[in-house]
Design a protein around this motif. Structure first.
Motif, mmCIF file in Angstrom:
data_model
loop_
_atom_site.group_PDB
_atom_site.id
_atom_site.type_symbol
_atom_site.label_atom_id
_atom_site.label_comp_id
_atom_site.label_asym_id
_atom_site.label_seq_id
_atom_site.Cartn_x
_atom_site.Cartn_y
_atom_site.Cartn_z
ATOM 1 N N TYR A 235 121.891 -25.041 -60.455
ATOM 2 C CA TYR A 235 123.034 -25.957 -60.491
ATOM 3 C C TYR A 235 124.040 -25.511 -61.541
ATOM 4 O O TYR A 235 123.692 -24.873 -62.549
ATOM 5 C CB TYR A 235 122.553 -27.370 -60.808
ATOM 6 N N LYS B 254 118.742 -36.318 -71.375
ATOM 7 C CA LYS B 254 118.563 -34.879 -71.585
ATOM 8 C C LYS B 254 117.162 -34.574 -72.115
ATOM 9 O O LYS B 254 116.531 -33.590 -71.723
ATOM 10 C CB LYS B 254 119.617 -34.357 -72.566
ATOM 11 N N PRO C 297 129.046 -31.828 -64.146
ATOM 12 C CA PRO C 297 128.131 -32.972 -64.185
ATOM 13 C C PRO C 297 128.303 -33.856 -62.956
ATOM 14 O O PRO C 297 129.330 -33.804 -62.272
ATOM 15 C CB PRO C 297 128.552 -33.713 -65.459
ATOM 16 N N TYR D 144 127.018 -33.605 -53.315
ATOM 17 C CA TYR D 144 126.044 -33.400 -54.374
ATOM 18 C C TYR D 144 124.851 -32.660 -53.765
ATOM 19 O O TYR D 144 124.586 -32.777 -52.561
ATOM 20 C CB TYR D 144 125.576 -34.727 -54.974
ATOM 21 N N GLY E 176 122.272 -32.016 -58.721
ATOM 22 C CA GLY E 176 123.380 -31.361 -59.401
ATOM 23 C C GLY E 176 124.386 -30.869 -58.382
ATOM 24 O O GLY E 176 124.418 -31.330 -57.237
ATOM 25 N N THR F 182 117.731 -26.246 -64.402
ATOM 26 C CA THR F 182 119.194 -26.368 -64.384
ATOM 27 C C THR F 182 119.677 -27.720 -63.868
ATOM 28 O O THR F 182 120.882 -27.942 -63.739
ATOM 29 C CB THR F 182 119.799 -25.258 -63.495
ATOM 30 N N PRO G 292 126.133 -25.743 -64.649
ATOM 31 C CA PRO G 292 126.033 -26.508 -65.892
ATOM 32 C C PRO G 292 127.354 -27.148 -66.316
ATOM 33 O O PRO G 292 127.372 -28.065 -67.139
ATOM 34 C CB PRO G 292 125.579 -25.465 -66.917
ATOM 35 N N GLN H 110 120.961 -31.427 -63.385
ATOM 36 C CA GLN H 110 121.776 -32.375 -64.145
ATOM 37 C C GLN H 110 121.058 -33.721 -64.261
ATOM 38 O O GLN H 110 121.155 -34.409 -65.271
ATOM 39 C CB GLN H 110 123.123 -32.565 -63.455
ATOM 40 N N GLN H 111 120.372 -34.093 -63.206
ATOM 41 C CA GLN H 111 119.603 -35.329 -63.167
ATOM 42 C C GLN H 111 118.384 -35.079 -62.266
ATOM 43 O O GLN H 111 118.317 -34.081 -61.565
ATOM 44 C CB GLN H 111 120.436 -36.489 -62.616
ATOM 45 N N THR I 140 118.150 -39.423 -66.303
ATOM 46 C CA THR I 140 119.441 -38.899 -66.760
ATOM 47 C C THR I 140 119.384 -38.422 -68.210
ATOM 48 O O THR I 140 120.248 -37.674 -68.640
ATOM 49 C CB THR I 140 120.529 -39.980 -66.632
#
Length: 240
Positions: free
Chosen positions: A16, A54, A21, A185, A217, A72, A18, A74-75, A52
C-alpha cells in the motif's frame, strides 16, 4: 462504480501507498454494509475489529508474519466469528419478533409468527447447543437415520456448526472488500496469521475465533502481483 467494475477491480493488494491514508469513517461505512451480507439463520455470529492505531497495527503486522500486505497496511479489520454468542443472538431475534408480531399467546399467533418463534426458541437451540461435542454426534446419528427415509439437514456436529458460522463471516468479509473496492480502497484477506496472539491482543474470549485479517489501504502499482489467474470457467461451471 458499477458492481461488475468493483468486482473486477478488487485484487489482493500486497503493498500500500504510505503517502495515501484512508478515511477510517469510510472504512466503517463499508463495515456497516458488510453486516447486510447473507448469513445462516440471520444469526449474525460475527464481529469486526477495526484497527487504526499505529501501535496496534505494528503488533498486528508481527502476528501476520510481517508479510507486505500487513507491514504496509494503513488500517486492518479482523473478522471474528462469535458462535459462542448464539444464545444472545437468538434472544435478540425473539425480542424483535415480539415487536413485529406482538407478544401474544401461541394460540393467537398467525402461522408465520408461530413458525418464526419456534425457529428461534426451539430449532436454533437444538442446532447450536452442545456439550463437549457429544450432543452433536447424537444429533448426527439421529439425522442420519431420519435421512434414510427423507431429506434432512445433516450438518449437526459441533464442527459442522463451526463451519456454518465461518461461512457466514466469510460472506460478510467479501461484502466488505467489495464495498471497499467500490470507493477505490484496496484490501488483502490474510489467513497466514498467529490467531492465538491476535486473540490475546484483541482480548477476545475463548469461544471467539479469527476468521481472517483484512489489511486496508490504497495500492501501489507493484502491490498487485501480476495479472489475475483463474481456472478456465468451463472447468468450474456445471449446468444440469
Amino acid at each position: 462504480m458499477e458492481f461488475t467494475e468493483a468486482v473486477k477491480r478488487r485484487r489482493s493488494v500486497r503493498k500500500y501507498d504510505p503517502d495515501k491514508p484512508i478515511d477510517p469513517d469510510m472504512v466503517k461505512q463499508c463495515l456497516e454494509l458488510s453486516t447486510l451480507a447473507p448469513n445462516s439463520s440471520n444469526m449474525q455470529l460475527w464481529e469486526f475489529h477495526h484497527i487504526t492505531s499505529k501501535n496496534t497495527l505494528k503488533k498486528m503486522s508481527k502476528y501476520c508474519f510481517d508479510q507486505n500486505a500487513a507491514k504496509t497496511a494503513q488500517q486492518m479489520v479482523v473478522v471474528v466469528v462469535r458462535k459462542d454468542l448464539w444464545k444472545t443472538r437468538a434472544k435478540a431475534h425473539v425480542k424483535y419478533l415480539k415487536k413485529v408480531f406482538g407478544d401474544k399467546p401461541k394460540k393467537e399467533q398467525s402461522k408465520r409468527a408461530r413458525f418464526a418463534f419456534t425457529y428461534y426458541k426451539t430449532i436454533v437451540p437444538i442446532s447450536y447447543a452442545d456439550f463437549l461435542g457429544i450432543f452433536g454426534y447424537i444429533k448426527y446419528g439421529l439425522y442420519w437415520f431420519i435421512g434414510l427415509f427423507r431429506p434432512i439437514f445433516r450438518q449437526a456436529r459441533k464442527s459442522d456448526m463451526r463451519i456454518v458460522a465461518h461461512k457466514s463471516a466469510g460472506l460478510a468479509a467479501q461484502t466488505f472488500m467489495l464495498a471497499m473496492s467500490d470507493i477505490n480502497y484496496d484490501t488483502c484477506p490474510m489467513e497466514g496469521i498467529d490467531s492465538l496472539r491476535i486473540k490475546k491482543l484483541l482480548k477476545l474470549p475463548y469461544g471467539a475465533e479469527i476468521n481472517m485479517v483484512i489489511s486496508c489501504g490504497i495500492r501501489l502499482p507493484e502491490g498487485v502481483y501480476g495479472e489475475r489467474f483463474r481456472i478456465p470457467f468451463e472447468e468450474v461451471y456445471k449446468v444440469l
